[in-house]
Design an enzyme around this catalytic site. Sequence first.
Site, PDB file in Angstrom:
ATOM      1  N   ASN A  73     -10.869  -2.765  -5.449  1.00 30.78           N
ATOM      2  CA  ASN A  73     -10.123  -1.801  -6.269  1.00 30.78           C
ATOM      3  C   ASN A  73     -10.751  -1.595  -7.662  1.00 30.78           C
ATOM      4  O   ASN A  73     -10.453  -0.616  -8.331  1.00 30.78           O
ATOM      5  CB  ASN A  73      -8.654  -2.214  -6.432  1.00 30.78           C
ATOM      6  CG  ASN A  73      -7.817  -2.047  -5.172  1.00 30.78           C
ATOM      7  OD1 ASN A  73      -6.847  -2.785  -4.958  1.00 30.78           O
ATOM      8  ND2 ASN A  73      -8.164  -1.086  -4.309  1.00 30.78           N
ATOM      9  N   TRP A  74     -11.658  -2.499  -8.076  1.00 31.33           N
ATOM     10  CA  TRP A  74     -12.369  -2.280  -9.358  1.00 31.33           C
ATOM     11  C   TRP A  74     -13.164  -0.980  -9.315  1.00 31.33           C
ATOM     12  O   TRP A  74     -13.489  -0.419 -10.360  1.00 31.33           O
ATOM     13  CB  TRP A  74     -13.330  -3.437  -9.663  1.00 31.33           C
ATOM     14  CG  TRP A  74     -12.662  -4.732 -10.016  1.00 31.33           C
ATOM     15  CD1 TRP A  74     -12.694  -5.880  -9.285  1.00 31.33           C
ATOM     16  CD2 TRP A  74     -11.900  -5.033 -11.197  1.00 31.33           C
ATOM     17  NE1 TRP A  74     -11.979  -6.871  -9.921  1.00 31.33           N
ATOM     18  CE2 TRP A  74     -11.489  -6.380 -11.100  1.00 31.33           C
ATOM     19  CE3 TRP A  74     -11.504  -4.298 -12.320  1.00 31.33           C
ATOM     20  CZ2 TRP A  74     -10.717  -7.006 -12.071  1.00 31.33           C
ATOM     21  CZ3 TRP A  74     -10.738  -4.924 -13.297  1.00 31.33           C
ATOM     22  CH2 TRP A  74     -10.358  -6.257 -13.168  1.00 31.33           C
ATOM     23  N   ASN A  83       1.209   3.450  -2.919  1.00 30.40           N
ATOM     24  CA  ASN A  83       1.714   3.901  -4.228  1.00 30.40           C
ATOM     25  C   ASN A  83       1.190   5.292  -4.586  1.00 30.40           C
ATOM     26  O   ASN A  83       1.941   6.134  -5.089  1.00 30.40           O
ATOM     27  CB  ASN A  83       1.264   2.934  -5.336  1.00 30.40           C
ATOM     28  CG  ASN A  83       1.880   1.564  -5.210  1.00 30.40           C
ATOM     29  OD1 ASN A  83       2.766   1.345  -4.394  1.00 30.40           O
ATOM     30  ND2 ASN A  83       1.404   0.628  -6.012  1.00 30.40           N
ATOM     31  N   ARG A 110       1.964  -4.925   6.238  1.00 27.66           N
ATOM     32  CA  ARG A 110       1.291  -3.870   5.481  1.00 27.66           C
ATOM     33  C   ARG A 110       2.159  -2.622   5.502  1.00 27.66           C
ATOM     34  O   ARG A 110       2.629  -2.186   6.558  1.00 27.66           O
ATOM     35  CB  ARG A 110      -0.077  -3.518   6.041  1.00 27.66           C
ATOM     36  CG  ARG A 110      -0.775  -2.469   5.142  1.00 27.66           C
ATOM     37  CD  ARG A 110      -2.185  -2.132   5.548  1.00 27.66           C
ATOM     38  NE  ARG A 110      -2.797  -1.291   4.518  1.00 27.66           N
ATOM     39  CZ  ARG A 110      -4.051  -1.382   4.104  1.00 27.66           C
ATOM     40  NH1 ARG A 110      -4.848  -2.273   4.627  1.00 27.66           N
ATOM     41  NH2 ARG A 110      -4.511  -0.573   3.153  1.00 27.66           N
ATOM     42  N   ASP A 127       0.830  -1.215   0.000  1.00 25.41           N
ATOM     43  CA  ASP A 127       0.000   0.000   0.000  1.00 25.41           C
ATOM     44  C   ASP A 127       0.862   1.262   0.000  1.00 25.41           C
ATOM     45  O   ASP A 127       1.984   1.253   0.515  1.00 25.41           O
ATOM     46  CB  ASP A 127      -0.911  -0.029   1.237  1.00 25.41           C
ATOM     47  CG  ASP A 127      -2.073   0.952   1.114  1.00 25.41           C
ATOM     48  OD1 ASP A 127      -2.368   1.399  -0.015  1.00 25.41           O
ATOM     49  OD2 ASP A 127      -2.679   1.266   2.158  1.00 25.41           O
ATOM     50  N   ARG A 152       0.063   7.718  -2.624  1.00 26.49           N
ATOM     51  CA  ARG A 152       0.655   8.778  -1.794  1.00 26.49           C
ATOM     52  C   ARG A 152       2.111   9.038  -2.179  1.00 26.49           C
ATOM     53  O   ARG A 152       2.573  10.171  -2.161  1.00 26.49           O
ATOM     54  CB  ARG A 152       0.538   8.404  -0.303  1.00 26.49           C
ATOM     55  CG  ARG A 152      -0.834   8.732   0.274  1.00 26.49           C
ATOM     56  CD  ARG A 152      -1.064   8.023   1.575  1.00 26.49           C
ATOM     57  NE  ARG A 152      -1.388   6.607   1.327  1.00 26.49           N
ATOM     58  CZ  ARG A 152      -1.390   5.682   2.262  1.00 26.49           C
ATOM     59  NH1 ARG A 152      -1.030   5.980   3.498  1.00 26.49           N
ATOM     60  NH2 ARG A 152      -1.721   4.436   1.968  1.00 26.49           N
TER      61      ARG A 152
END
Length: 257
Positions: A76-77, A30, A194, A28, A32
Amino acid sequence: MPEKGLIDELRDRVRKSPLPRHVAIIMDGNGRWAELRGLPRVEGHRAGSEAVRAVTREARRIGLEALTLYAFSAQNWGRPEEEVGALMALLAEYLDAERDEIMENGIRLEAVGEVERLPSFVRGRLDRMRAESAGNRGMVLTLALSYGGREELVQAARRLVRRGLPPERITEDALEGELWTSDARLPTLDLLVRTSGERRISNFLLWQSAYAELSFVETLWPDFRELSLLQAVADFQTRERRFGLTGAQVAGGSPGE
Ligand code: IPE
Ligand code: IPE
Ligand code: MG
């Protein structure tokens, strides 16, 4: 690379203790990363694919059995069409570019998720790489694509029903056997990382993370490299896993008592 000495030293150290068999990463941050640089979000995803290469190489180098990367969630779709399109294009590019490295290193490529939802130009490449690498016996690299933990559990329940299983045969083992991660023959999840400072699971490996060690790091995914992976593994090696038992039971090696 100024960090090289540090990386070599840490690698030697983590290799001396038991390694997690299976590490999964929620990649997680990318967007930002790009926004901080005044770049479009897609540039963050592009930089993120460089991190994937570096981390995969290091994981294999230290001898992890399985590395699972959350690349695209079922949710995310819902992102803007342009971003989804760019992510799919990057994925196809990644599969083309990594083909030789995967084969040369004996990596078995797997995917978990609703892969049938992927556009055909991604699906075709993915299926080809999976078939081609199926006999490889090195690390298994699994991409979670259009993946959701709840979706995985729902489809597992459907499969059990389709098999006509009576209620008393619906056991933990039976349900687990129908998960996508079982199709991919992945070992038990030991460590879930994460990046980007968020402290949530976001629908990743819900069943599998029951007793995984969790690691939340501030680094944004495109900045996560060899050293970050080694640090996460080293931190894992300091943990005491108790699986519901007492510390004394675990230390005494007599879990049955
Ligand atoms: C992770 O980075 C990649 C995907 C979810 C595909 P993000 O795109 O979520 O980056 P942030 O969280 O917006 O920074
Ligand atoms: C999780 O990140 C999915 C991936 C890394 C592929 P998100 O950025 O989609 O998660 P939320 O929206 O912050 O929970
Ligand atoms: Mg995010």
